[in-house]
Design a protein around this motif. Structure first.
Motif, PDB file in Angstrom:
ATOM      1  N   ASP A 189       0.809  -1.217   0.000  1.00  0.00           N
ATOM      2  CA  ASP A 189       0.000   0.000   0.000  1.00  0.00           C
ATOM      3  C   ASP A 189       0.844   1.270   0.000  1.00  0.00           C
ATOM      4  O   ASP A 189       0.317   2.365   0.189  1.00  0.00           O
ATOM      5  CB  ASP A 189      -0.962   0.017   1.196  1.00  0.00           C
ATOM      6  CG  ASP A 189      -0.242  -0.104   2.530  1.00  0.00           C
ATOM      7  OD1 ASP A 189       0.994  -0.205   2.531  1.00  0.00           O
ATOM      8  OD2 ASP A 189      -0.920  -0.101   3.574  1.00  0.00           O
ATOM      9  N   THR A 255      -4.746   5.311  -4.774  1.00  0.00           N
ATOM     10  CA  THR A 255      -5.839   4.341  -4.632  1.00  0.00           C
ATOM     11  C   THR A 255      -6.525   4.006  -5.952  1.00  0.00           C
ATOM     12  O   THR A 255      -7.350   3.085  -5.981  1.00  0.00           O
ATOM     13  CB  THR A 255      -6.892   4.881  -3.655  1.00  0.00           C
ATOM     14  OG1 THR A 255      -7.360   6.175  -4.109  1.00  0.00           O
ATOM     15  CG2 THR A 255      -6.301   5.049  -2.258  1.00  0.00           C
ATOM     16  N   TRP A 271      -5.703  -4.522  -3.784  1.00  0.00           N
ATOM     17  CA  TRP A 271      -4.675  -4.196  -4.766  1.00  0.00           C
ATOM     18  C   TRP A 271      -4.609  -5.313  -5.808  1.00  0.00           C
ATOM     19  O   TRP A 271      -4.889  -6.484  -5.484  1.00  0.00           O
ATOM     20  CB  TRP A 271      -3.309  -4.025  -4.105  1.00  0.00           C
ATOM     21  CG  TRP A 271      -3.240  -2.896  -3.124  1.00  0.00           C
ATOM     22  CD1 TRP A 271      -3.062  -2.985  -1.785  1.00  0.00           C
ATOM     23  CD2 TRP A 271      -3.346  -1.491  -3.415  1.00  0.00           C
ATOM     24  NE1 TRP A 271      -3.049  -1.730  -1.207  1.00  0.00           N
ATOM     25  CE2 TRP A 271      -3.217  -0.795  -2.196  1.00  0.00           C
ATOM     26  CE3 TRP A 271      -3.534  -0.755  -4.583  1.00  0.00           C
ATOM     27  CZ2 TRP A 271      -3.280   0.586  -2.107  1.00  0.00           C
ATOM     28  CZ3 TRP A 271      -3.589   0.631  -4.503  1.00  0.00           C
ATOM     29  CH2 TRP A 271      -3.463   1.283  -3.279  1.00  0.00           C
ATOM     30  N   ALA A 305      -6.085   0.291   1.138  1.00  0.00           N
ATOM     31  CA  ALA A 305      -5.402   1.574   1.014  1.00  0.00           C
ATOM     32  C   ALA A 305      -4.667   1.905   2.303  1.00  0.00           C
ATOM     33  O   ALA A 305      -5.104   1.550   3.403  1.00  0.00           O
ATOM     34  CB  ALA A 305      -6.401   2.674   0.680  1.00  0.00           C
ATOM     35  N   ALA A 306      -3.540   2.598   2.192  1.00  0.00           N
ATOM     36  CA  ALA A 306      -2.758   2.953   3.370  1.00  0.00           C
ATOM     37  C   ALA A 306      -3.531   3.869   4.301  1.00  0.00           C
ATOM     38  O   ALA A 306      -3.408   3.758   5.528  1.00  0.00           O
ATOM     39  CB  ALA A 306      -1.448   3.620   2.944  1.00  0.00           C
ATOM     40  N   LYS A 314      -9.495  -0.292   7.341  1.00  0.00           N
ATOM     41  CA  LYS A 314      -8.250  -0.805   6.801  1.00  0.00           C
ATOM     42  C   LYS A 314      -8.237  -2.327   6.839  1.00  0.00           C
ATOM     43  O   LYS A 314      -8.424  -2.941   7.893  1.00  0.00           O
ATOM     44  CB  LYS A 314      -7.068  -0.256   7.607  1.00  0.00           C
ATOM     45  CG  LYS A 314      -5.725  -0.886   7.288  1.00  0.00           C
ATOM     46  CD  LYS A 314      -5.246  -0.510   5.904  1.00  0.00           C
ATOM     47  CE  LYS A 314      -3.827  -1.042   5.652  1.00  0.00           C
ATOM     48  NZ  LYS A 314      -3.316  -0.698   4.328  1.00  0.00           N
TER      49      LYS A 314
END
Length: 422
Positions: A189, A255, A271, A305-306, A314
């Motif tokens: 990420d 993203t 991802w 996503a970070a 998350k």
């Protein structure tokens, strides 16, 4: 001089098999141990772990070539070409040797990452090449002013110290002048921060230009002053770019590469590097259902996503997760962010609750008991199992109290189990 003559007589030709063997055999484990599966930026960044070793070899070989020219009094004779024209053909095999060494490192990391067909991160490779050129030119100058038997080991040790040791300093910005920190790239990420690349490239270019100035004009006062000004200017420019970077030069990945599926709830965004995405979505939704059944509120979107946005949780998993990792990745997103006191060493009374709360969340999401005990410890695993035997309402109340304590710097945790003895 013919190219084959340069290659045959170059010290780089002798060092190349030794360097390749060293990178492949001695550095192989380090190049593959922490690489992110299927992710090209990670494979490229991990290859940069070999940079201090390869650049040191380049500096030593270049120093030997410089000493050979001095010993042969080449520059004391009348020559058609200028000093730079004489020097560069001799250093091209040295740079080529270094580049091949880095490519071997990249191959090792790429195989370990099992990357798909694609291309490496060219920004990282360009910065690594710039550092190889800078080390080669500086090593050559050392060889011009010292006998080869002294110049080569001095260039070897000096180059390794300059490129490797800044990464161990508590002040972060010096590592980004010499290509340090690139090997920490990247989790799936994140990607490399462009400031680290530009900062290294600027400083390497300044050092290379200063070296070329000294090679062309030799050691007279004005060229020495110009070379010093180039190095200082490059240092200042690079410092202005990298001074605010932390210990790892990373930034969140864009993203737009996420692949989202909202055919069922919650929506799951993964991802493209993730293995078996349908299985991951199925197991993530199953874990979410168990958490919701226990009374927890889970946002409508799970994302890798970070930085999840509002209304998203998350999903902390690797590209090749096991089933238990998927449930744990959902549960970990519900853990509260630690307050400042937990990060700066101040008193944090609720620290004792972090393990039991995390273990209970993992167990509630469906992570097997033995996996929970292995991750958080047998005592925390057993405690979570005891809490899981309480009525749902009491479990939720226990969790909410400790969750509130974990977000505070002065709240005592609630580690007693209602109705339990001892």
């Amino acid at each position: 001089m013919l190219l084959r003559t340069v290659v045959r007589s170059s010290s780089a030709s002798v060092l190349l098999p030794l360097l390749v063997g060293f990178v492949f055999l001695a550095l192989g484990d380090d190049l593959s141990a922490w690489v992110t599966p299927h992710y090209w930026p990670s494979a490229t960044g991990n290859a940069a772990f070999a940079l201090p070793f390869v650049s040191a070899a380049c500096a030593a070989a270049a120093a030997w070539e410089g000493a050979r020219l001095t010993k042969g009094r080449v520059f004391e004779q009348t020559a058609v070409r200028g000093p730079v024209g004489i020097t560069l053909p001799l250093l091209l095999p040295v740079v080529a040797m270094g580049l091949l060494g880095i490519l071997v490192a990249l191959f090792t990391s790429a195989v370990a990452a099992d990357v798909p067909l694609g291309l490496p991160h060219f920004g990282i490779l360009a910065v690594v090449l710039a550092m190889l050129v800078a080390n080669t030119l500086v090593g050559y100058i050392v060889g011009r002013v010292m006998p080869g038997v002294l110049a080569a080991p001095l260039a070897l040790i000096g180059s390794f110290f300059v490129t490797a040791y800044p990464a161990s300093w508590s002040t972060f910005w010096p590592r980004y002048l010499v290509g340090g920190g690139l090997s920490s790239c990247c989790s799936v990420d994140t990607t490399i921060d462009s400031r680290a690349l530009v900062g290294t490239a600027v400083f390497a270019a300044a050092v290379s230009c200063a070296a070329l100035t000294l090679i062309h004009f030799r050691g007279r006062a004005v060229p020495l002053g110009a070379a010093a000004a180039l190095v200082v200017g490059g240092l200042g420019a690079s410092w202005s770019m990298v001074r605010d970077l932390g210990p790892e030069p990373l930034q969140a990945r864009e993203t737009r590469a996420l692949v989202c599926d909202d055919a069922a709830k919650p929506e799951v965004c993964l991802w493209p590097e993730v293995e078996n995405p349908e299985t991951v979505r199925r197991d993530a939704r199953a874990a979410t259902a168990k958490l919701v059944k226990a009374g927890l509120q889970v946002p409508p979107t799970l994302t890798m996503a970070a930085n999840p946005g509002k209304g998203a949780l998350k999903l902390g998993i690797a590209p090749n997760p096991r089933p238990a990792d998927i449930a744990g990745g959902v549960a970990s997103g519900l853990l509260p962010e630690p307050p400042a006191c937990a990060l700066n060493g101040a008193p944090y009374p609720a620290a004792a609750a972090a393990g039991p709360v995390a273990a209970w969340l993992y167990a509630t999401a469906g992570v097997p008991a033995e996996t929970v005990a292995g991750r958080f410890g047998p005592q925390e695993g057993a405690f979570a199992q005891r809490v899981s035997k309480l009525p749902p309402g009491e479990q939720l109340a226990w969790y909410e109290k400790n969750r509130a304590a974990l977000r505070s710097c002065n709240t005592q945790p609630h580690l007693s189990i209602p109705g339990a003895k001892g």
